[in-house]
Design an enzyme around this catalytic site. Structure first.
Site, short mmCIF file in Angstrom:
data_model
loop_
_atom_site.label_atom_id
_atom_site.label_comp_id
_atom_site.label_asym_id
_atom_site.label_seq_id
_atom_site.Cartn_x
_atom_site.Cartn_y
_atom_site.Cartn_z
N GLU A 183 5.92 -3.77 7.46
CA GLU A 183 5.14 -3.82 8.72
C GLU A 183 3.66 -4.08 8.47
OE1 GLU A 183 6.38 -1.11 7.34
OE2 GLU A 183 5.07 0.65 7.61
N CYS A 201 11.19 2.70 4.22
CA CYS A 201 10.82 3.74 3.26
C CYS A 201 11.67 5.00 3.45
CB CYS A 201 9.33 4.02 3.32
SG CYS A 201 8.71 4.68 1.77
N HIS A 209 6.88 -1.15 2.81
CA HIS A 209 6.34 -1.13 4.18
C HIS A 209 6.01 -2.54 4.64
CE1 HIS A 209 6.03 3.20 4.78
NE2 HIS A 209 5.81 3.26 3.48
N1 GLN Z 1 8.52 10.91 1.68
C1 GLN Z 1 9.16 9.80 1.08
C2 GLN Z 1 8.67 9.56 -0.35
O1 GLN Z 1 7.65 10.03 -0.73
C3 GLN Z 1 9.00 8.54 1.91
C4 GLN Z 1 7.59 8.09 2.05
C5 GLN Z 1 7.40 7.05 3.11
O2 GLN Z 1 8.25 6.87 3.98
N2 GLN Z 1 6.30 6.36 3.08
O3 GLN Z 1 9.35 8.89 -1.09
#
Ligand code: GLN
Length: 537
Positions: free
Chosen positions: A511, A379, A509
């Site tokens: 994970e 992410c 994500h």
């Molecule tokens: N802050 C970033 C976004 O909102 C990444 C979010 C995250 O890593 N879950 O896109």
């Protein structure tokens, strides 16, 4: 009708109630039963989405986009059953709904009270899990018996148990039996008092699961049985495990907990060995070696902030028979000097919000790219890798994400990562969070496709910002492989470097979907690449 299994906690918090509940779930599934799991959190937040990792650890996201308690992560890792919006309720969400109903006039001018309005709402939410027709609904109550906020939840459980009857409900109380070193004595009193508190509310625990650091003697168990009014064979010891938290299902199975539950429910299902879990523990006990993965994050001092990331890394190691040491590296500390990265075999940048440590993470991505260290970006980790590539390979000096424009007091010169609405050629607009499961289509010849073994995959998301499609051409022509995209809204989901042993980043994500007995393919291949690097040295 479903049967209900309630798990409460006594004496102190942090006893591993979530892991115990998840392990009970595993045992029931192993006996051929279908289950649903529910976590009830007595705090007043409507959901944990806005709570700081300092308060709450990671936010666990479900396929249907709920931002939930991290215990749901344990549930999924141990049971393999996906959780959903219905699997986590907080006191805040209960009050919220009741007050909205009151405003709407649903209660026809009545006085709204804790009992029956709040308690009924809790009971309704628990019963909602019956819609899937499971054999057993496992309900874990957060907090410790005696907490003011937990009272109304206990009252709801008492009422529900009365309604469904004794054959259809069971109360398991997880408690702590301390060993007082100075007196060289095990103490049962805190447990007696905690059970007394439960009885005061009208709940008789049927099973005691005693967390302890030492072996308990027969005399202690007898005492606990007598004073807590629990049959002797239902006082179970859950001593600290040496190898791994994944041993808990085996510990509880050896203690006969599944047998006790099935007897109570009058369910006849044959016992089956937990073969895959036995094998897993053997792997963990006798690793072929140790590989070090640097996790470059903002909350590296917190145990629970990157819970699922650490677990998925360990799972990735199990797949190769290796132990993974997750080396916690504070991103801020490597902004000037990334030398510490020399000591690890792989680099992972986890998700995150807020600008602190951002430059350190970008530096870590650069280090992994230039030094050919296996890299997995998650992410914000993908966003850092894209920013780094744009700055240092495409030569776009001011490249950044627009997420921190306000904080930095300037407009990003090259917004390679931005909100969807700041782009021109995407279908979906809006600055809201992309939450829950989204599809990704993988490109031929990608490491991601090699890992997943299928072209169309689905992973969970929790973010607002995306790779700016207006920079696609620039990034691709400089050599960044955009190896996965969302087929519906056209945004970049995965990136890779071709001229590198293993450099993959994902906007999702992954994970959250890894299990110890079924490691996630990306983590498996990432850790395998780190092991290959280690062996080549
Ligand atoms: N802050 C970033 C976004 O909102 C990444 C979010 C995250 O890593 N879950 O896109």
């Amino acid at each position: 009708m479903a049967k209900y299994l309630f798990i409460t906690g006594g004496v102190v918090s942090s006893l591993g109630k979530g892991i115990t509940a998840a392990s009970v779930g595993r045992l029931l599934i192993n006996r051929g039963l279908s289950i649903r799991m529910l976590k009830m959190d007595p705090y007043l937040n409507v959901d944990p989405g806005t709570m700081s990792p300092y308060q709450h650890g990671e936010v666990y996201v479900t396929d249907d986009g709920a931002e939930t308690d991290l215990d749901l992560g344990h549930y999924e890792r141990y049971t393999g059953e996906p959780t959903s919006q219905k699997s986590n309720i907080t006191a805040g969400s209960i009050y919220w709904d009741v007050l909205h109903k009151e405003r709407r006039g649903d209660y026809l001018g009545g006085t709204i009270q804790m009992i029956p309005h709040i308690s009924n709402e809790i009971i309704e939410r628990i019963k909602a899990l019956e819609a899937d027709d499971p054999d057993i609904i496992v309900v874990e109550l957060g907090g410790t018996v005696g907490d003011i906020e937990g009272l109304i939840f206990l009252e709801a459980l008492r009422q529900l148990a009365l309604e469904v009857g004794r054959d259809n409900s069971i109360f398991i109380h997880l408690t702590y039996v301390p060993f007082i070193a100075a007196a060289k004595e095990v103490k049962t009193k805190p447990t007696q008092q905690s059970v007394a508190k439960l009885r005061e509310i009208g709940i008789m625990p049927d099973v005691l699961v005693c967390r302890t650091e030492v072996d308990l003697e027969r005399e202690h168990l007898n005492k606990l049985s007598l004073f807590c009014n629990v049959p002797k064979d239902c006082v179970i010891v859950e001593k600290d495990v040496e190898t791994s938290i994944y041993e808990i299902p085996l510990v509880l199975s050896r203690a006969g907990l599944d047998e006790i539950i099935l007897n109570r429910f009058r369910i006849a299902k044959p016992a089956k060995p937990l073969t895959d879990w036995e094998k897993l523990i053997e792997t963990i006990r006798h690793p072929k070696g140790k590989v070090r993965i640097g996790v470059v994050g903002k909350y590296s001092e917190l145990q629970d902030a990157y819970k699922s990331i650490y677990e998925a890394l360990y799972h990735g190691g199990y797949a190769s028979g290796y132990e993974v040491e997750a080396v916690k590296i504070a991103a801020e500390d490597i902004e000037e000097n990334p030398a510490v990265l020399k000591t690890v075999d792989g680099i992972l940048i986890p998700g995150g919000f807020g600008s602190r440590g951002m430059e350190g993470k970008i530096r870590a991505a650069q280090y992994a790219r230039e030094n050919k260290i296996p890299f997995l970006g998650i992410c914000l980790g993908l966003q850092c890798a894209v920013i780094e590539f744009a700055r240092n390979v495409c030569g776009l000096k001011g490249a950044h994400t627009t997420e921190f424009d306000e904080e930095r007091g300037m407009k990003t010169e090259h917004p390679v990562v931005c909100l969807m609405e700041e782009q021109t050629d995407v279908v979906e607009k809006g600055g809201t969070m992309r939450l829950g499961a989204y599809t990704c289509e993988l490109e031929d010849g990608s490491k991601a496709l090699e890992a997943y073994g299928e072209k169309r995959i689905s992973e969970r998301h929790r973010h607002r910002y995306e790779v700016n499609n207006n920079y696609r051409d620039k990034l691709e022509s400089a050599g960044l492989f955009l190896s996965g995209s969302n087929p519906d809204i056209g945004v970049v989901e995965m990136i890779e470097l071709k001229d590198h042993p293993w450099f993959v980043a994902t906007q999702a994500h992954p994970e959250l979907k890894s299990q110890p007995v079924n490691p996630h393919p990306l983590f498996k291949d990432f850790v395998a690449a780190a092991i290959a690097k280690l062996k080549a040295e």
